[in-house]
Write an enzyme that holds these catalytic residues in place. Structure first.
Site, PDB file in Angstrom:
ATOM      1  N   GLN A  97      13.185   1.631   8.698  1.00 62.12           N
ATOM      2  CA  GLN A  97      13.063   2.921   8.021  1.00 62.12           C
ATOM      3  C   GLN A  97      12.062   3.804   8.770  1.00 62.12           C
ATOM      4  O   GLN A  97      10.891   3.445   8.930  1.00 62.12           O
ATOM      5  CB  GLN A  97      12.625   2.752   6.560  1.00 62.12           C
ATOM      6  CG  GLN A  97      12.872   4.058   5.803  1.00 62.12           C
ATOM      7  CD  GLN A  97      12.286   4.108   4.419  1.00 62.12           C
ATOM      8  OE1 GLN A  97      11.143   3.718   4.214  1.00 62.12           O
ATOM      9  NE2 GLN A  97      13.039   4.604   3.457  1.00 62.12           N
ATOM     10  N   ARG A 133      18.024   7.711   3.548  1.00 63.47           N
ATOM     11  CA  ARG A 133      17.718   7.423   2.137  1.00 63.47           C
ATOM     12  C   ARG A 133      17.257   8.710   1.459  1.00 63.47           C
ATOM     13  O   ARG A 133      16.378   9.418   1.979  1.00 63.47           O
ATOM     14  CB  ARG A 133      16.615   6.376   2.031  1.00 63.47           C
ATOM     15  CG  ARG A 133      16.482   5.812   0.611  1.00 63.47           C
ATOM     16  CD  ARG A 133      15.396   4.768   0.552  1.00 63.47           C
ATOM     17  NE  ARG A 133      15.575   3.882  -0.601  1.00 63.47           N
ATOM     18  CZ  ARG A 133      14.593   3.251  -1.221  1.00 63.47           C
ATOM     19  NH1 ARG A 133      13.344   3.426  -0.823  1.00 63.47           N
ATOM     20  NH2 ARG A 133      14.829   2.459  -2.245  1.00 63.47           N
ATOM     21  N   TYR A 181       8.069  12.676   0.666  1.00 65.34           N
ATOM     22  CA  TYR A 181       7.486  12.705   2.009  1.00 65.34           C
ATOM     23  C   TYR A 181       8.031  13.894   2.815  1.00 65.34           C
ATOM     24  O   TYR A 181       8.732  14.741   2.268  1.00 65.34           O
ATOM     25  CB  TYR A 181       7.704  11.352   2.703  1.00 65.34           C
ATOM     26  CG  TYR A 181       6.995  10.234   1.957  1.00 65.34           C
ATOM     27  CD1 TYR A 181       5.593  10.229   1.854  1.00 65.34           C
ATOM     28  CD2 TYR A 181       7.685   9.217   1.313  1.00 65.34           C
ATOM     29  CE1 TYR A 181       4.924   9.235   1.151  1.00 65.34           C
ATOM     30  CE2 TYR A 181       7.017   8.214   0.599  1.00 65.34           C
ATOM     31  CZ  TYR A 181       5.637   8.234   0.527  1.00 65.34           C
ATOM     32  OH  TYR A 181       4.977   7.254  -0.182  1.00 65.34           O
ATOM     33  N   GLY A 230      14.702  -3.861  -4.381  1.00 65.31           N
ATOM     34  CA  GLY A 230      13.379  -3.795  -3.765  1.00 65.31           C
ATOM     35  C   GLY A 230      12.478  -4.880  -4.300  1.00 65.31           C
ATOM     36  O   GLY A 230      12.418  -5.983  -3.752  1.00 65.31           O
ATOM     37  N   ARG A 231      11.809  -4.584  -5.404  1.00 67.26           N
ATOM     38  CA  ARG A 231      10.806  -5.513  -5.935  1.00 67.26           C
ATOM     39  C   ARG A 231      11.327  -6.934  -6.148  1.00 67.26           C
ATOM     40  O   ARG A 231      10.574  -7.879  -5.911  1.00 67.26           O
ATOM     41  CB  ARG A 231      10.191  -4.925  -7.209  1.00 67.26           C
ATOM     42  CG  ARG A 231       9.270  -3.747  -6.886  1.00 67.26           C
ATOM     43  CD  ARG A 231       8.844  -2.991  -8.107  1.00 67.26           C
ATOM     44  NE  ARG A 231       9.999  -2.440  -8.827  1.00 67.26           N
ATOM     45  CZ  ARG A 231       9.903  -1.651  -9.879  1.00 67.26           C
ATOM     46  NH1 ARG A 231       8.730  -1.333 -10.352  1.00 67.26           N
ATOM     47  NH2 ARG A 231      10.995  -1.199 -10.452  1.00 67.26           N
TER      48      ARG A 231
HETATM   49  C1  8OZ Z   1       4.568   2.416  -2.112  1.00 66.89           C
HETATM   50  C2  8OZ Z   1       3.336   2.601  -1.547  1.00 66.89           C
HETATM   51  C3  8OZ Z   1       3.213   3.379  -0.414  1.00 66.89           C
HETATM   52  C4  8OZ Z   1       4.335   3.959   0.152  1.00 66.89           C
HETATM   53  C5  8OZ Z   1       7.826   5.053  -0.644  1.00 66.89           C
HETATM   54  C6  8OZ Z   1       6.990   4.331   1.487  1.00 66.89           C
HETATM   55  O1  8OZ Z   1       7.596   5.276  -1.841  1.00 66.89           O
HETATM   56  C7  8OZ Z   1       6.800   4.384   0.184  1.00 66.89           C
HETATM   57  C8  8OZ Z   1       5.594   3.765  -0.430  1.00 66.89           C
HETATM   58  C9  8OZ Z   1       5.694   2.991  -1.563  1.00 66.89           C
HETATM   59  O2  8OZ Z   1       8.882   5.397  -0.123  1.00 66.89           O
END
Ligand code: 8OZ
Length: 380
Positions: free
Chosen positions: A98, A226, A179, A321-322
């Site tokens: 990713q 994504r 992000y 994920g988790r």
């Molecule tokens: C949890 C902690 C820090 C970053 C995301 C890359 O939420 C993350 C992330 C998740 O996509």
């Protein structure tokens, strides 16, 4: 009827089943932001996933927003990742990387020369990040100048090339969770007045340029993305027209014939129904003529939901994920309807082997320690 455990072709990637390991930030890279031998062990333990989507990895030093996250922008990091991909491939798995730029979700202490993080905007994200000192407020960003955009796009393409050099089967571009690329997409964040802000077509410009450049560099069969159309993660306010924005975005991506689109439905790691959204409308726009492209869904799927999504054709693949954290053999556990172990929250981010590579696979019933990992059940 298609089965969750049936093989699938994702662009150029042949996956053994339709269960993906979603990208999980674990903050265990070394001081040079380089993947370690321990990370290779961790990913190899999870190689029975049809596809591993390795953790978010910054494309440049500027792209980093948390302490201990890995990069893919220098030779040392490429070598470190090579160990990871070799270990996964040796165990028969497939793995993509990713590619990540956090934009304004960063802190000056993580930036080159303690400069301000960059974004679409100069407005700060009202959230915390994780630095060498622990959780801290994000720093005020600087809005990227128009003349800086071409280099940013090239940086993504270089990172994709580096990922292929490191042995990855492909890349997933992180265009989610508040992000950088989402900081351009959403009108709740992007306040620019140039050709990268304003109309939907302007706000999708950077992510489309990034995807086009990466496809040009490594090919569409190895390139995915994504998205998270309505997540509130990292102070990402709802777009005033999320459906229209993402319909437009996916239509623009369709000619690229991406290997996959990976959709977080609802709030990342939270409520699936946080805002009304028709994900099927996106899928229809993506599917249009792209026979080899896979639609990967994510967020709070149970075994039952995943089986149904694949059987009905609502999805081609489901990302967990988790559940993969404490269940390295998640695929086998789901296959045999075995209980799932719960992860230890205190060992999620940073640290070493504890809570990372020490979660056992289920033992065969006859073997000693048959109940290892079965004691704590989790609601996934
Ligand atoms: C949890 C902690 C820090 C970053 C995301 C890359 O939420 C993350 C992330 C998740 O996509």
């Amino acid at each position: 009827m298609t089965d969750l455990f049936d093989p699938i072709r994702i662009g150029d990637i042949a996956a053994a089943n339709r269960i993906a390991m979603a990208p999980l930030t674990r903050n265990r890279a070394d001081a040079n932001r380089t993947p370690t031998a321990l990370m290779a062990t961790y990913y190899a333990q999870r190689a029975s996933a049809g596809l591993i989507i390795a953790e978010a990895t910054q494309i440049s030093h500027e792209g980093q927003g948390y302490f201990g996250t890995p990069g893919i922008y220098n030779e040392q990091q490429i070598d470190g990742w090579r160990r990871v991909t070799a270990a996964v491939h040796a165990d028969g798995g497939k793995i993509v990387l990713q590619l990540w730029h956090v934009g304004r979700v960063s802190h000056v202490s993580l930036q080159p020369n303690e400069h301000s993080p960059v974004s679409s905007t100069a407005r700060r994200a009202n959230c915390k990040t994780f630095t060498a000192k622990g959780f801290e407020d994000t720093s005020a960003p600087r809005a990227l100048r128009l003349d800086e955009m071409p280099r940013l796009v090239t940086t993504y393409a270089h990172a994709a090339r580096n990922a292929i050099d490191a042995g990855f089967d492909g890349v997933e571009v992180h265009c989610a969770n508040g992000y950088l690329l989402e900081q351009f997409l959403r009108d709740s964040i992007n306040d620019r007045t140039d050709s990268y802000g304003g109309s939907q077509a302007h706000r999708t410009r950077l992510p489309v340029e990034v995807m086009t450049a990466i496809v040009g560099e490594i090919g569409s069969g190895r390139t995915g993305i994504r998205v998270s159309p309505v997540t509130p993660a990292n102070d990402a306010g709802q777009d005033s027209d999320a459906q229209g924005l993402f319909n437009t975005f996916i239509e623009q991506l369709a000619p690229l014939r991406l290997a996959f689109i990976h959709v977080i439905e609802g709030a990342t790691g939270g409520a699936r129904d946080i805002a009304p959204f028709d994900y099927g409308a996106l899928r229809g726009r993506y599917r249009n003529g792209n026979e080899r492209g896979a639609w990967i869904v994510n967020n709070g799927y149970t075994r039952e939901m995943a089986v149904e999504a694949v059987a009905t054709g609502a999805a081609d693949m489901v990302a967990f994920g988790r559940p993969f954290i404490a269940n390295p053999d998640l695929v086998e556990r789901l296959r045999h309807e075995e209980p799932l172990a719960a992860f230890k929250p205190e060992t999620l981010y940073g640290g070493g082997a504890e809570g990372y590579t020490d979660y056992p696979a289920l033992q065969p019933a006859s073997a000693e320690g048959a109940n290892a990992g079965r004691t704590a059940l989790m609601d996934y």
